[in-house]
Motif scaffolding. Structure first.
Motif, PDB file in Angstrom:
ATOM      1  N   ILE A  20       0.841  -1.200   0.000  1.00 46.86           N
ATOM      2  CA  ILE A  20       0.000   0.000   0.000  1.00 46.86           C
ATOM      3  C   ILE A  20       0.873   1.246   0.000  1.00 46.86           C
ATOM      4  N   VAL A  21       1.892   1.258   0.848  1.00 45.75           N
ATOM      5  CA  VAL A  21       2.810   2.400   0.922  1.00 45.75           C
ATOM      6  C   VAL A  21       3.497   2.604  -0.424  1.00 45.75           C
ATOM      7  N   ALA A  68       2.527   1.616  -3.443  1.00 41.07           N
ATOM      8  CA  ALA A  68       1.577   2.045  -4.475  1.00 41.07           C
ATOM      9  C   ALA A  68       1.243   3.522  -4.322  1.00 41.07           C
ATOM     10  N   ARG A  69       1.020   3.946  -3.111  1.00 38.75           N
ATOM     11  CA  ARG A  69       0.718   5.373  -2.894  1.00 38.75           C
ATOM     12  C   ARG A  69       1.907   6.253  -3.274  1.00 38.75           C
ATOM     13  N   ALA A  70       3.111   5.785  -3.000  1.00 40.92           N
ATOM     14  CA  ALA A  70       4.309   6.553  -3.379  1.00 40.92           C
ATOM     15  C   ALA A  70       4.410   6.656  -4.900  1.00 40.92           C
ATOM     16  N   ILE A  97       1.942   6.553  -7.050  1.00 45.49           N
ATOM     17  CA  ILE A  97       0.888   7.468  -7.503  1.00 45.49           C
ATOM     18  C   ILE A  97       1.304   8.917  -7.233  1.00 45.49           C
ATOM     19  N   ALA A  98       1.873   9.153  -6.066  1.00 46.38           N
ATOM     20  CA  ALA A  98       2.323  10.504  -5.731  1.00 46.38           C
ATOM     21  C   ALA A  98       3.449  10.951  -6.665  1.00 46.38           C
ATOM     22  N   ALA A 134      -1.841  10.484 -10.981  1.00 48.58           N
ATOM     23  CA  ALA A 134      -2.977   9.567 -11.092  1.00 48.58           C
ATOM     24  C   ALA A 134      -3.089   8.992 -12.502  1.00 48.58           C
ATOM     25  N   PHE A 176      -2.722   2.007  -9.060  1.00 52.03           N
ATOM     26  CA  PHE A 176      -4.049   1.933  -8.446  1.00 52.03           C
ATOM     27  C   PHE A 176      -4.515   0.481  -8.313  1.00 52.03           C
ATOM     28  N   LEU A 199      -2.692  -0.882  -5.382  1.00 54.42           N
ATOM     29  CA  LEU A 199      -3.287  -0.309  -4.172  1.00 54.42           C
ATOM     30  C   LEU A 199      -4.586  -1.023  -3.812  1.00 54.42           C
ATOM     31  N   ARG A 200      -5.441  -1.249  -4.797  1.00 55.33           N
ATOM     32  CA  ARG A 200      -6.717  -1.933  -4.562  1.00 55.33           C
ATOM     33  C   ARG A 200      -6.491  -3.368  -4.060  1.00 55.33           C
ATOM     34  N   THR A 204      -4.909  -3.334  -0.527  1.00 59.69           N
ATOM     35  CA  THR A 204      -5.878  -2.904   0.475  1.00 59.69           C
ATOM     36  C   THR A 204      -6.825  -4.043   0.823  1.00 59.69           C
TER      37      THR A 204
END
Length: 137
Positions: free
Chosen positions: A67-68, A70-72, A74-75, A79, A94, A97-98, A101
């Motif tokens: 998760i960390v 994937a968010r990195a 995306i950041a 997007a 994404f 991330l899905r 999660t």
């Protein structure tokens, strides 16, 4: 007969529970190690994890690290990213991330780490609070 399909087992203290927090696996990335250090003391204190169950905690921590990551991604990349044809497409992170999660949520339920799984188990953080503690006033 009561229908119980899909319900998770209620985590209960076990006789062969781990009594001290083990070190995180050496191969873990930093985010997985951080999650291990956050959740293992809770699980050890509740006496719900045996050596045979460590793989479940490992999978939970690896999902947290995914998760960390994937968010990195995306950041860092946004997007939407361009494909090889120059078309804008949703960042593939994404999907990671899905998936991570969902995986994290499933393992959290198995381990009694979600609010709903704790309520099913009857686990209340303040059950052992001293009368002198600020929470018991």
């Amino acid at each position: 007969m009561k229908h119980t399909a899909g319900r998770k087992a209620t985590p209960q203290p076990i006789a062969d529970a781990i009594r001290t927090v083990p070190q995180p696996p050496k191969h873990f990335p930093p985010a997985a190690k951080a999650e291990w250090k956050r959740v293992m003391p809770v699980l050890v204190e509740r006496r719900v994890i045996s050596v045979a169950d460590l793989h479940a905690v490992e999978r939970f921590c690896e999902a947290a690290a995914d998760i960390v990551d994937a968010r990195a991604a995306i950041a860092q990349y946004g997007a939407y990213v361009e494909n090889r044809l120059g078309e804008l497409k949703r960042n593939p992170a994404f999907a990671t991330l899905r998936e991570a999660t969902g995986e994290s949520r499933r393992w959290a339920a198995e381990l009694g780490l979600s609010p709903s799984s704790r309520s099913r188990a009857g686990v209340h953080e303040d059950q052992d609070a001293d009368d002198d503690s600020p929470l018991s006033m």
